[in-house]
Design a protein around this motif. Sequence first.
Motif, PDB file in Angstrom:
ATOM      1  N   LEU A 226      44.006 -26.162 -11.705  1.00  0.00           N
ATOM      2  CA  LEU A 226      43.530 -27.510 -11.397  1.00  0.00           C
ATOM      3  C   LEU A 226      42.186 -27.773 -12.066  1.00  0.00           C
ATOM      4  N   LEU A 227      41.297 -26.793 -12.017  1.00  0.00           N
ATOM      5  CA  LEU A 227      39.978 -26.944 -12.636  1.00  0.00           C
ATOM      6  C   LEU A 227      40.095 -27.104 -14.142  1.00  0.00           C
ATOM      7  N   SER A 229      42.592 -28.336 -15.766  1.00  0.00           N
ATOM      8  CA  SER A 229      43.159 -29.666 -16.034  1.00  0.00           C
ATOM      9  C   SER A 229      42.102 -30.755 -15.885  1.00  0.00           C
ATOM     10  N   ILE A 230      41.221 -30.584 -14.889  1.00  0.00           N
ATOM     11  CA  ILE A 230      40.143 -31.555 -14.692  1.00  0.00           C
ATOM     12  C   ILE A 230      39.172 -31.536 -15.877  1.00  0.00           C
ATOM     13  N   ALA A 233      40.870 -33.282 -18.781  1.00  0.00           N
ATOM     14  CA  ALA A 233      40.924 -34.731 -18.552  1.00  0.00           C
ATOM     15  C   ALA A 233      39.555 -35.371 -18.731  1.00  0.00           C
ATOM     16  N   ALA A 234      38.508 -34.713 -18.229  1.00  0.00           N
ATOM     17  CA  ALA A 234      37.155 -35.251 -18.371  1.00  0.00           C
ATOM     18  C   ALA A 234      36.720 -35.305 -19.833  1.00  0.00           C
TER      19      ALA A 234
END
Length: 396
Positions: A226-227, A229-230, A233-234
Amino acid sequence: MNGLCISKESKSLPDQESQVCEGDENPERGNWTNKAEYLLSVIGFVIGLGNIWRLPYLAYKNGGGAFLIPYFLMLVLSGIPLFLMEAAIGQFSSQSLIKLWSAVPILQGVGISMLMLMAMVSIYYNVIIAYGLYYMFASFQFPLPWSNCSSWADNKCSITPTEYCNVSGVLLANWTQENTTCPSSDIITVPFQSPSEEYWDNVALQRSSGPDETGPVIWHLALCMLLSSIIVAASLIKGIKSSGKIVYFTTIFPLLVILILLIRGVTLEGAGDGIAYFIGSKSSLTKLTEGEVWRDAASQTFFSLSVAMGGVSTLASYNNFHNNFIPDTVLVTFINHVSGVITGIVTFSILGHMAYISGKPVETVVREGFGLAFIAYPDALTLLPISSLWCVLFFL
């Protein structure tokens, strides 16, 4: 408005916005702010895991330093021309992959296939980033959790191999302490796994018995996924206007870390023995007569440059139309190949030190793929002073 930039709706993707700045040649998609952002983005795109865990092993398998001859020859004969052609197509069209290939109706599927391939590769790399994040967080512990056999290890875990001498059917464990000799044919080595291998299987992956047993969700890996992917995305939320700034760190910092590890690696005891297998006296020019060596050199060139995957043309599509991409191509491709050689020296210097400390031949500690990145490297880095610092830098 954001300074001299404005977010506007993309005509090709009506539901998405792209940032266009004053002075951009392409009013719909925007352009790179400067050439440095383009070069760093392409360098960061091509320099990846292929240089860290694939090239060193291929060189070791195919004659050491001799492998670099066909490797650089394939760069000149096929790598640079293909890279140049893909960059030219992207820059000339200034379009996305699907629109680019729609110019030739019979080849429209090529753009869609490239997009699907890049999507799958992105997922694959995101998983590897998650593994790296987990090991980076674990590296803040001292001592490193994989430096010895802890409660998570099974009875096969050992730092040193256990050997017995078969004397008339009787296994002697302490025959070396009794100043007796044992013929090599009578020495029995008990199969064992190093702490780093046990940690990878039992803690990081929590590997099940087989594909038929999926097991529960591994929450520490799910959260790292999840991290990652974040973070991705950022970096892409504003398109090239945001990713172009991120690459100043994501491209330059890893190269600095490789340089630091190179300086540290070549000064380690036993480093010369390891490097000899890569570009030294253990090289074998006779391997050049084998077709497999040339095939591996060509495949590694295509793999490391990521040609025919769509990434190069996509990044080049944001260039100004009259940008001179020929010197850009030569610079990027040579930096990629030279960095692979430097990474190979780092890898084999550390493996040589690992073999020196453990008293094993270098051949027995050489690995490839995940085994190199998440077993051999962590195992070797535990042998360095301030091992936690080196592990954090490596996985970062």
